[in-house]
Design a protein around this motif. Structure first.
Motif, PDB file in Angstrom:
ATOM      1  N   LEU A  28      13.481   5.139  -9.652  1.00 44.99           N
ATOM      2  CA  LEU A  28      12.727   3.821  -9.951  1.00 44.99           C
ATOM      3  C   LEU A  28      13.534   2.531  -9.891  1.00 44.99           C
ATOM      4  CD1 LEU A  28      10.621   5.102 -13.005  1.00 44.99           C
ATOM      5  CD2 LEU A  28       9.907   4.811 -10.853  1.00 44.99           C
ATOM      6  N   LYS A  29      14.698   2.734  -9.946  1.00 46.08           N
ATOM      7  CA  LYS A  29      15.679   1.514  -9.897  1.00 46.08           C
ATOM      8  C   LYS A  29      15.792   1.018  -8.563  1.00 46.08           C
ATOM      9  CE  LYS A  29      18.829   2.891 -13.547  1.00 46.08           C
ATOM     10  NZ  LYS A  29      20.360   3.208 -13.921  1.00 46.08           N
ATOM     11  N   ALA A  30      15.581   1.897  -7.278  1.00 40.30           N
ATOM     12  CA  ALA A  30      15.396   1.375  -6.134  1.00 40.30           C
ATOM     13  C   ALA A  30      14.113   0.371  -6.083  1.00 40.30           C
ATOM     14  CB  ALA A  30      15.369   2.604  -5.121  1.00 40.30           C
ATOM     15  N   LEU A  31      13.091   0.979  -6.700  1.00 38.27           N
ATOM     16  CA  LEU A  31      11.897   0.016  -6.627  1.00 38.27           C
ATOM     17  C   LEU A  31      12.031  -1.239  -7.308  1.00 38.27           C
ATOM     18  CD1 LEU A  31       9.103   2.755  -7.422  1.00 38.27           C
ATOM     19  CD2 LEU A  31       9.531   1.526  -5.120  1.00 38.27           C
ATOM     20  N   GLU A  32      12.783  -1.258  -8.547  1.00 40.84           N
ATOM     21  CA  GLU A  32      12.869  -2.516  -9.379  1.00 40.84           C
ATOM     22  C   GLU A  32      13.692  -3.555  -8.551  1.00 40.84           C
ATOM     23  OE1 GLU A  32      14.729  -1.002 -12.812  1.00 40.84           O
ATOM     24  OE2 GLU A  32      12.724  -0.175 -13.536  1.00 40.84           O
ATOM     25  N   LYS A  33      14.572  -3.264  -7.654  1.00 42.90           N
ATOM     26  CA  LYS A  33      15.611  -3.992  -6.894  1.00 42.90           C
ATOM     27  C   LYS A  33      14.838  -4.351  -5.635  1.00 42.90           C
ATOM     28  CE  LYS A  33      19.688  -2.348  -9.167  1.00 42.90           C
ATOM     29  NZ  LYS A  33      21.054  -1.612  -8.897  1.00 42.90           N
ATOM     30  N   ALA A  34      13.739  -3.826  -5.088  1.00 46.59           N
ATOM     31  CA  ALA A  34      13.344  -4.077  -3.814  1.00 46.59           C
ATOM     32  C   ALA A  34      12.609  -5.334  -3.772  1.00 46.59           C
ATOM     33  CB  ALA A  34      12.530  -2.911  -3.487  1.00 46.59           C
ATOM     34  N   ARG A  35      12.669  -5.733  -2.494  1.00 43.63           N
ATOM     35  CA  ARG A  35      11.810  -7.116  -2.327  1.00 43.63           C
ATOM     36  C   ARG A  35      11.007  -6.615  -0.832  1.00 43.63           C
ATOM     37  NH1 ARG A  35      12.699  -7.668  -6.493  1.00 43.63           N
ATOM     38  NH2 ARG A  35      13.791  -9.408  -7.789  1.00 43.63           N
ATOM     39  N   PRO A  36       9.875  -5.926  -0.932  1.00 46.35           N
ATOM     40  CA  PRO A  36       9.183  -5.913   0.375  1.00 46.35           C
ATOM     41  C   PRO A  36       8.626  -6.847   0.736  1.00 46.35           C
ATOM     42  CG  PRO A  36       8.330  -4.867  -1.597  1.00 46.35           C
ATOM     43  CD  PRO A  36       9.508  -5.341  -2.163  1.00 46.35           C
ATOM     44  N   ASP A  37       8.234  -7.005   2.038  1.00 49.62           N
ATOM     45  CA  ASP A  37       7.390  -8.066   2.635  1.00 49.62           C
ATOM     46  C   ASP A  37       5.909  -7.508   3.031  1.00 49.62           C
ATOM     47  OD1 ASP A  37       8.052  -6.123   4.790  1.00 49.62           O
ATOM     48  OD2 ASP A  37       8.827  -7.761   6.259  1.00 49.62           O
ATOM     49  N   ALA A  38       5.693  -6.185   2.565  1.00 50.59           N
ATOM     50  CA  ALA A  38       4.253  -5.640   2.782  1.00 50.59           C
ATOM     51  C   ALA A  38       4.178  -4.519   2.120  1.00 50.59           C
ATOM     52  CB  ALA A  38       3.834  -5.784   4.310  1.00 50.59           C
ATOM     53  N   ILE A  39       2.928  -3.791   1.637  1.00 45.20           N
ATOM     54  CA  ILE A  39       2.633  -2.487   1.096  1.00 45.20           C
ATOM     55  C   ILE A  39       1.828  -1.906   2.258  1.00 45.20           C
ATOM     56  CG2 ILE A  39       1.559  -1.252  -0.841  1.00 45.20           C
ATOM     57  CD1 ILE A  39       2.022  -4.000  -2.410  1.00 45.20           C
ATOM     58  N   PHE A  40       2.272  -0.676   2.489  1.00 44.99           N
ATOM     59  CA  PHE A  40       1.530   0.232   3.341  1.00 44.99           C
ATOM     60  C   PHE A  40       1.091   1.223   2.308  1.00 44.99           C
ATOM     61  CE2 PHE A  40       4.458  -0.296   7.486  1.00 44.99           C
ATOM     62  CZ  PHE A  40       4.014  -1.750   7.370  1.00 44.99           C
ATOM     63  N   VAL A  41      -0.253   1.376   2.455  1.00 47.46           N
ATOM     64  CA  VAL A  41      -0.863   2.550   1.918  1.00 47.46           C
ATOM     65  C   VAL A  41      -1.371   3.462   2.794  1.00 47.46           C
ATOM     66  CG1 VAL A  41      -2.700   3.089  -0.133  1.00 47.46           C
ATOM     67  CG2 VAL A  41      -1.490   0.687   0.100  1.00 47.46           C
ATOM     68  N   ILE A  42      -0.947   4.638   2.717  1.00 47.09           N
ATOM     69  CA  ILE A  42      -1.131   5.857   3.728  1.00 47.09           C
ATOM     70  C   ILE A  42      -1.855   6.913   3.008  1.00 47.09           C
ATOM     71  CG2 ILE A  42      -0.018   7.265   5.184  1.00 47.09           C
ATOM     72  CD1 ILE A  42       1.079   4.457   5.705  1.00 47.09           C
ATOM     73  N   GLY A  43      -2.970   7.015   3.496  1.00 49.70           N
ATOM     74  CA  GLY A  43      -3.968   8.384   2.799  1.00 49.70           C
ATOM     75  C   GLY A  43      -5.227   8.370   3.650  1.00 49.70           C
ATOM     76  N   MET A  44      -5.745   9.635   3.561  1.00 46.63           N
ATOM     77  CA  MET A  44      -6.926  10.178   4.251  1.00 46.63           C
ATOM     78  C   MET A  44      -7.856  10.390   3.307  1.00 46.63           C
ATOM     79  SD  MET A  44      -5.582  10.140   7.172  1.00 46.63           S
ATOM     80  CE  MET A  44      -7.017  10.739   8.377  1.00 46.63           C
ATOM     81  N   GLY A  45      -9.288  10.219   3.706  1.00 47.07           N
ATOM     82  CA  GLY A  45     -10.499  10.616   2.984  1.00 47.07           C
ATOM     83  C   GLY A  45     -10.464   9.982   1.801  1.00 47.07           C
ATOM     84  N   GLY A  46     -10.851  10.602   0.669  1.00 45.79           N
ATOM     85  CA  GLY A  46     -10.945  10.021  -0.667  1.00 45.79           C
ATOM     86  C   GLY A  46      -9.545   9.265  -0.977  1.00 45.79           C
ATOM     87  N   SER A  47      -8.445   9.897  -0.497  1.00 44.61           N
ATOM     88  CA  SER A  47      -7.286   9.430  -1.132  1.00 44.61           C
ATOM     89  C   SER A  47      -7.021   8.007  -0.040  1.00 44.61           C
ATOM     90  CB  SER A  47      -6.086  10.600  -0.761  1.00 44.61           C
ATOM     91  OG  SER A  47      -6.337  11.667  -1.371  1.00 44.61           O
ATOM     92  N   GLY A  48      -7.371   8.135   1.110  1.00 40.01           N
ATOM     93  CA  GLY A  48      -7.404   6.903   2.001  1.00 40.01           C
ATOM     94  C   GLY A  48      -8.052   5.665   1.408  1.00 40.01           C
TER      95      GLY A  48
END
Length: 206
Positions: free
Chosen positions: A1-21
């Motif tokens: 989780l520490k990697a997430l807290e320090k991240a500064r992403p420029d976009a969010i990719f949400v990957i999934g199929m069907g109901g998950s997608g």
């Protein structure tokens, strides 16, 4: 989780199929409501979307944890900023082994399309680690599904044995799509959806 807290992403990719997608579409349309200020890119296919973003947060969602396309995306996204939302299976095992942030949930007897809330809040939990200012409202005490059962039964009676066409505004397009897949997968009924004003250039002409 520490990697997430320090991240500064420029976009969010949400990957999934069907109901998950559907969670990617939900997050894209609800981005302003929950204070997500970077682009949300839903992806329902093998691999990863081809974009110009250099530091995306990639959230992989699979109800079963064994979705072929999502696992393929996971394998192609190694060494990138990742988060996983899953009810178990191979995807959860890989995430735990690789020490990648995992939002897990109990599947019980639910179908993927019935777990939209669980998967949406799992994805939002990961996003909140990156952006603490993300607004996550607890709707469990304000929305009571039982209050809509009678209305739902009336609609079901009217559309029984019919092909359903669903139209919504672009802003609410995710709701039309969710209804469509519930009719397709749960009711085993034909249903199609589109958004206004795109439909003005397509179906209305026919």
């Amino acid at each position: 989780l520490k990697a997430l807290e320090k991240a500064r992403p420029d976009a969010i990719f949400v990957i999934g199929m069907g109901g998950s997608g559907t969670i990617g579409l939900l997050l894209k349309n609800l981005a302003k409501d929950v204070n997500i200020k970077i682009p949300v890119i839903p992806w329902n296919d093998y691999g990863l979307p081809s974009t110009s973003f250099k530091k995306p947060l990639i959230i992989l969602i699979s109800f079963s944890g064994n979705t072929q396309e999502t696992i393929d995306a996971f394998q192609k996204a190694k060494n990138q900023l990742l988060g996983v939302v899953s009810g178990g299976g191979k995807l959860s095992q890989i995430a735990e082994k690789s020490k990648i942030p995992l939002a897990s949930f109990e599947k019980n007897n639910l179908a993927p399309r019935q777990a939209n809330g669980l998967m949406l809040y799992g994805a939002l939990g990961i996003i909140k680690k990156v952006f603490p200012e993300t607004a996550i409202r607890d709707l469990s005490k304000t929305i009571q599904p039982k209050n809509y059962q009678i209305f739902g039964k009336k609609i079901a009676g009217k559309i029984k044995n019919k092909t359903v066409l669903i139209y919504a505004s672009t802003q609410n397009g995710h709701l039309g799509y969710l209804w469509k897949i519930h009719l397709n997968e749960t009711a085993k009924a034909m249903a199609f959806n589109n958004v206004v004003s795109e439909m003005n250039h397509n179906e209305i002409v026919g």
